[in-house]
Each structure stands twice: as C-alpha cells, then as structure tokens.
Design a protein around this motif. Sequence first.
Motif, PDB file in Angstrom:
ATOM      1  N   GLU A 115       4.049 -13.631 -12.202  1.00  0.00           N
ATOM      2  CA  GLU A 115       3.049 -13.280 -11.190  1.00  0.00           C
ATOM      3  C   GLU A 115       3.629 -12.257 -10.208  1.00  0.00           C
ATOM      4  O   GLU A 115       2.983 -11.266  -9.870  1.00  0.00           O
ATOM      5  CB  GLU A 115       2.592 -14.546 -10.460  1.00  0.00           C
ATOM      6  CG  GLU A 115       1.496 -14.313  -9.451  1.00  0.00           C
ATOM      7  CD  GLU A 115       0.143 -14.009 -10.073  1.00  0.00           C
ATOM      8  OE1 GLU A 115      -0.748 -13.567  -9.318  1.00  0.00           O
ATOM      9  OE2 GLU A 115      -0.043 -14.203 -11.283  1.00  0.00           O
ATOM     10  N   SER A 116       4.859 -12.494  -9.771  1.00  0.00           N
ATOM     11  CA  SER A 116       5.505 -11.561  -8.850  1.00  0.00           C
ATOM     12  C   SER A 116       5.764 -10.218  -9.518  1.00  0.00           C
ATOM     13  O   SER A 116       5.556  -9.159  -8.911  1.00  0.00           O
ATOM     14  CB  SER A 116       6.817 -12.158  -8.339  1.00  0.00           C
ATOM     15  OG  SER A 116       7.471 -11.257  -7.484  1.00  0.00           O
ATOM     16  N   ILE A 121       4.449  -4.438 -10.206  1.00  0.00           N
ATOM     17  CA  ILE A 121       3.973  -3.320 -11.034  1.00  0.00           C
ATOM     18  C   ILE A 121       2.688  -2.748 -10.457  1.00  0.00           C
ATOM     19  O   ILE A 121       2.496  -1.534 -10.404  1.00  0.00           O
ATOM     20  CB  ILE A 121       3.786  -3.770 -12.501  1.00  0.00           C
ATOM     21  CG1 ILE A 121       5.141  -4.128 -13.121  1.00  0.00           C
ATOM     22  CG2 ILE A 121       3.100  -2.684 -13.323  1.00  0.00           C
ATOM     23  CD1 ILE A 121       5.044  -4.801 -14.473  1.00  0.00           C
ATOM     24  N   THR A 122       1.801  -3.635  -9.989  1.00  0.00           N
ATOM     25  CA  THR A 122       0.575  -3.184  -9.332  1.00  0.00           C
ATOM     26  C   THR A 122       0.901  -2.350  -8.098  1.00  0.00           C
ATOM     27  O   THR A 122       0.281  -1.305  -7.857  1.00  0.00           O
ATOM     28  CB  THR A 122      -0.304  -4.394  -8.945  1.00  0.00           C
ATOM     29  OG1 THR A 122      -0.579  -5.159 -10.118  1.00  0.00           O
ATOM     30  CG2 THR A 122      -1.597  -3.960  -8.284  1.00  0.00           C
ATOM     31  N   LEU A 123       1.908  -2.788  -7.320  1.00  0.00           N
ATOM     32  CA  LEU A 123       2.296  -2.035  -6.118  1.00  0.00           C
ATOM     33  C   LEU A 123       2.888  -0.670  -6.464  1.00  0.00           C
ATOM     34  O   LEU A 123       2.682   0.298  -5.719  1.00  0.00           O
ATOM     35  CB  LEU A 123       3.289  -2.834  -5.283  1.00  0.00           C
ATOM     36  CG  LEU A 123       2.717  -4.012  -4.507  1.00  0.00           C
ATOM     37  CD1 LEU A 123       3.807  -4.708  -3.715  1.00  0.00           C
ATOM     38  CD2 LEU A 123       1.602  -3.571  -3.580  1.00  0.00           C
ATOM     39  N   VAL A 124       3.600  -0.563  -7.576  1.00  0.00           N
ATOM     40  CA  VAL A 124       4.126   0.743  -7.990  1.00  0.00           C
ATOM     41  C   VAL A 124       2.965   1.686  -8.298  1.00  0.00           C
ATOM     42  O   VAL A 124       2.978   2.855  -7.900  1.00  0.00           O
ATOM     43  CB  VAL A 124       5.068   0.587  -9.211  1.00  0.00           C
ATOM     44  CG1 VAL A 124       5.375   1.930  -9.845  1.00  0.00           C
ATOM     45  CG2 VAL A 124       6.350  -0.107  -8.803  1.00  0.00           C
ATOM     46  N   ILE A 125       1.949   1.176  -8.966  1.00  0.00           N
ATOM     47  CA  ILE A 125       0.770   1.996  -9.270  1.00  0.00           C
ATOM     48  C   ILE A 125       0.057   2.406  -7.982  1.00  0.00           C
ATOM     49  O   ILE A 125      -0.342   3.560  -7.816  1.00  0.00           O
ATOM     50  CB  ILE A 125      -0.181   1.241 -10.227  1.00  0.00           C
ATOM     51  CG1 ILE A 125       0.494   1.081 -11.590  1.00  0.00           C
ATOM     52  CG2 ILE A 125      -1.514   1.955 -10.370  1.00  0.00           C
ATOM     53  CD1 ILE A 125      -0.220   0.140 -12.531  1.00  0.00           C
ATOM     54  N   LEU A 146      -0.869   1.389   4.668  1.00  0.00           N
ATOM     55  CA  LEU A 146      -1.005   0.094   5.347  1.00  0.00           C
ATOM     56  C   LEU A 146      -1.196  -1.039   4.338  1.00  0.00           C
ATOM     57  O   LEU A 146      -0.983  -2.205   4.665  1.00  0.00           O
ATOM     58  CB  LEU A 146      -2.162   0.131   6.342  1.00  0.00           C
ATOM     59  CG  LEU A 146      -1.935   0.984   7.595  1.00  0.00           C
ATOM     60  CD1 LEU A 146      -3.189   0.995   8.459  1.00  0.00           C
ATOM     61  CD2 LEU A 146      -0.748   0.485   8.374  1.00  0.00           C
ATOM     62  N   VAL A 147      -1.555  -0.679   3.132  1.00  0.00           N
ATOM     63  CA  VAL A 147      -1.687  -1.670   2.071  1.00  0.00           C
ATOM     64  C   VAL A 147      -0.350  -2.384   1.864  1.00  0.00           C
ATOM     65  O   VAL A 147      -0.309  -3.578   1.554  1.00  0.00           O
ATOM     66  CB  VAL A 147      -2.160  -0.985   0.765  1.00  0.00           C
ATOM     67  CG1 VAL A 147      -2.021  -1.889  -0.432  1.00  0.00           C
ATOM     68  CG2 VAL A 147      -3.567  -0.474   0.921  1.00  0.00           C
ATOM     69  N   PHE A 148       0.753  -1.679   2.063  1.00  0.00           N
ATOM     70  CA  PHE A 148       2.067  -2.273   1.828  1.00  0.00           C
ATOM     71  C   PHE A 148       2.429  -3.308   2.890  1.00  0.00           C
ATOM     72  O   PHE A 148       3.212  -4.215   2.620  1.00  0.00           O
ATOM     73  CB  PHE A 148       3.128  -1.180   1.710  1.00  0.00           C
ATOM     74  CG  PHE A 148       2.919  -0.349   0.480  1.00  0.00           C
ATOM     75  CD1 PHE A 148       3.228  -0.851  -0.773  1.00  0.00           C
ATOM     76  CD2 PHE A 148       2.360   0.912   0.565  1.00  0.00           C
ATOM     77  CE1 PHE A 148       3.010  -0.112  -1.912  1.00  0.00           C
ATOM     78  CE2 PHE A 148       2.141   1.665  -0.567  1.00  0.00           C
ATOM     79  CZ  PHE A 148       2.461   1.156  -1.814  1.00  0.00           C
ATOM     80  N   TYR A 168       1.280 -19.821  -6.707  1.00  0.00           N
ATOM     81  CA  TYR A 168       0.551 -18.879  -5.857  1.00  0.00           C
ATOM     82  C   TYR A 168      -0.003 -17.769  -6.738  1.00  0.00           C
ATOM     83  O   TYR A 168       0.686 -17.254  -7.606  1.00  0.00           O
ATOM     84  CB  TYR A 168       1.483 -18.286  -4.794  1.00  0.00           C
ATOM     85  CG  TYR A 168       0.766 -17.360  -3.838  1.00  0.00           C
ATOM     86  CD1 TYR A 168       0.034 -17.869  -2.773  1.00  0.00           C
ATOM     87  CD2 TYR A 168       0.817 -15.989  -4.010  1.00  0.00           C
ATOM     88  CE1 TYR A 168      -0.628 -17.025  -1.899  1.00  0.00           C
ATOM     89  CE2 TYR A 168       0.163 -15.134  -3.141  1.00  0.00           C
ATOM     90  CZ  TYR A 168      -0.560 -15.657  -2.095  1.00  0.00           C
ATOM     91  OH  TYR A 168      -1.218 -14.821  -1.228  1.00  0.00           O
ATOM     92  N   ARG A 169      -1.257 -17.414  -6.494  1.00  0.00           N
ATOM     93  CA  ARG A 169      -1.886 -16.294  -7.179  1.00  0.00           C
ATOM     94  C   ARG A 169      -2.223 -15.228  -6.144  1.00  0.00           C
ATOM     95  O   ARG A 169      -2.900 -15.506  -5.148  1.00  0.00           O
ATOM     96  CB  ARG A 169      -3.183 -16.730  -7.884  1.00  0.00           C
ATOM     97  CG  ARG A 169      -2.946 -17.693  -9.006  1.00  0.00           C
ATOM     98  CD  ARG A 169      -2.268 -16.981 -10.187  1.00  0.00           C
ATOM     99  NE  ARG A 169      -1.681 -17.925 -11.099  1.00  0.00           N
ATOM    100  CZ  ARG A 169      -0.382 -18.168 -11.218  1.00  0.00           C
ATOM    101  NH1 ARG A 169       0.471 -17.552 -10.462  1.00  0.00           N
ATOM    102  NH2 ARG A 169       0.079 -19.014 -12.089  1.00  0.00           N
ATOM    103  N   TYR A 170      -1.721 -14.016  -6.399  1.00  0.00           N
ATOM    104  CA  TYR A 170      -2.014 -12.905  -5.493  1.00  0.00           C
ATOM    105  C   TYR A 170      -3.494 -12.571  -5.591  1.00  0.00           C
ATOM    106  O   TYR A 170      -4.061 -12.565  -6.692  1.00  0.00           O
ATOM    107  CB  TYR A 170      -1.170 -11.690  -5.870  1.00  0.00           C
ATOM    108  CG  TYR A 170       0.285 -11.847  -5.517  1.00  0.00           C
ATOM    109  CD1 TYR A 170       0.739 -11.584  -4.237  1.00  0.00           C
ATOM    110  CD2 TYR A 170       1.206 -12.264  -6.465  1.00  0.00           C
ATOM    111  CE1 TYR A 170       2.074 -11.733  -3.913  1.00  0.00           C
ATOM    112  CE2 TYR A 170       2.540 -12.419  -6.142  1.00  0.00           C
ATOM    113  CZ  TYR A 170       2.968 -12.135  -4.870  1.00  0.00           C
ATOM    114  OH  TYR A 170       4.293 -12.295  -4.555  1.00  0.00           O
ATOM    115  N   PRO A 171      -4.141 -12.286  -4.444  1.00  0.00           N
ATOM    116  CA  PRO A 171      -5.580 -11.997  -4.485  1.00  0.00           C
ATOM    117  C   PRO A 171      -5.918 -10.713  -5.238  1.00  0.00           C
ATOM    118  O   PRO A 171      -6.973 -10.618  -5.857  1.00  0.00           O
ATOM    119  CB  PRO A 171      -5.985 -11.894  -3.011  1.00  0.00           C
ATOM    120  CG  PRO A 171      -4.739 -11.861  -2.222  1.00  0.00           C
ATOM    121  CD  PRO A 171      -3.623 -12.301  -3.090  1.00  0.00           C
ATOM    122  N   VAL A 172      -5.041  -9.720  -5.175  1.00  0.00           N
ATOM    123  CA  VAL A 172      -5.272  -8.464  -5.894  1.00  0.00           C
ATOM    124  C   VAL A 172      -4.060  -8.244  -6.781  1.00  0.00           C
ATOM    125  O   VAL A 172      -2.978  -7.929  -6.297  1.00  0.00           O
ATOM    126  CB  VAL A 172      -5.429  -7.283  -4.913  1.00  0.00           C
ATOM    127  CG1 VAL A 172      -5.640  -5.986  -5.670  1.00  0.00           C
ATOM    128  CG2 VAL A 172      -6.557  -7.535  -3.941  1.00  0.00           C
TER     129      VAL A 172
END
Length: 178
Positions: A115-116, A121-125, A146-148, A168-172
């Motif tokens: 999950e992390s 990977i989503t944050l890199v994109i 500000l997303v970060f 825990y599941r990240y919302p996005v």
Amino acid sequence: MSENPQQPQQPQQPGPQPEQAPAYGSPQPGQTPYQDQPSQPYPGQPHPGQPQQGPVYGSAYGPGQYQPQPLNPSDERMWSVFAQIGPILLSFIAPLVIWLVLKDRSRFVDQEAKESLNFQITLVIVHIAAAIITTVTFGIGAIVYLVFVAAVVFMILAAVENGKGAPYRYPVNIRFIK
C-alpha cells in the motif's frame, strides 16, 4: 646460541630432516603433476558417490528448503510503520525494500508495504505532473505542490494506524502492485 656475545657461534650441522607429508593435491613421489588421478575430496568432506553422513549445516530446514520464520505482532507493526514513514526520507525505496524482504514473513507487512509502495509510485507520478504544470504555467501552477503536504499527513496517519496493528488505505492511491 650462546649467551656471551664474544664467543663465536657454532654453525649448526644439518641433521636428518623429518619426513613431511605431501601437500594436499600434490603428486606422489614418482608421479608427474596433473596425471589422471582419482578425484579426492577436500579434507573433512565425503568421497563423491558416498552418502553424506551427519546433519547438513547452513539451513534449519534441510538443503534447498528455506522456510521463512513468521514475524511476531510487534515486529509486524514496527516494519509496517517503517514502510509508511520511511518514504519521508527515502521515497519509494523504503517500502520497496521492506516489501521485498519481508513479504513472505508477514501478510500484514506485505499488505501495508505494498500500500505504501503504491502510494509512493502515485506520488512520483503526481510530482512529474506538478513539474509539467508548473513549467507550462510559468510557476503559477506551483500551488499543486501543496498536495505533498497532504501526502505527508496521510503517511503519518498510516503510520499511526499501523502502529496500532490496524491496516490503512490511502484515500487517493493507484494500486499498481496488487
């Protein structure tokens, strides 16, 4: 040797030398090196073709049968927390290493590290998209960064939940690794 330095020392006479055993693998007297000899095992090893006696060292489960030891619950929580907060310093490398090393030892750590890793990977994109948006808008699109801040908040929330032993599941999150 004598203790008085003024007395001349007597040269020692060579006496009969003790017979030395030939070095391992060296030819026997009357043999030339590299002659066809029956292969000899290393000292302490069984001869090829003979059954091995005694225990096999190096694995608690026998040769070629690695069975990972499961993690205890406190270690599961600790490693899942590391997988969630490690990316603050090491980006996707921390959850990737934790997932690759511990995925067979704990289902909880496997699930949370994936999950992390997916979130990182989503944050890199998102980071690549934010850089493009900022460049195209001549810096006005930098507000996207500000997303970060929200991402760090999500990582801390995930670490707190994993510290309690809850998933825990990240919302996005785009789940690349299932």
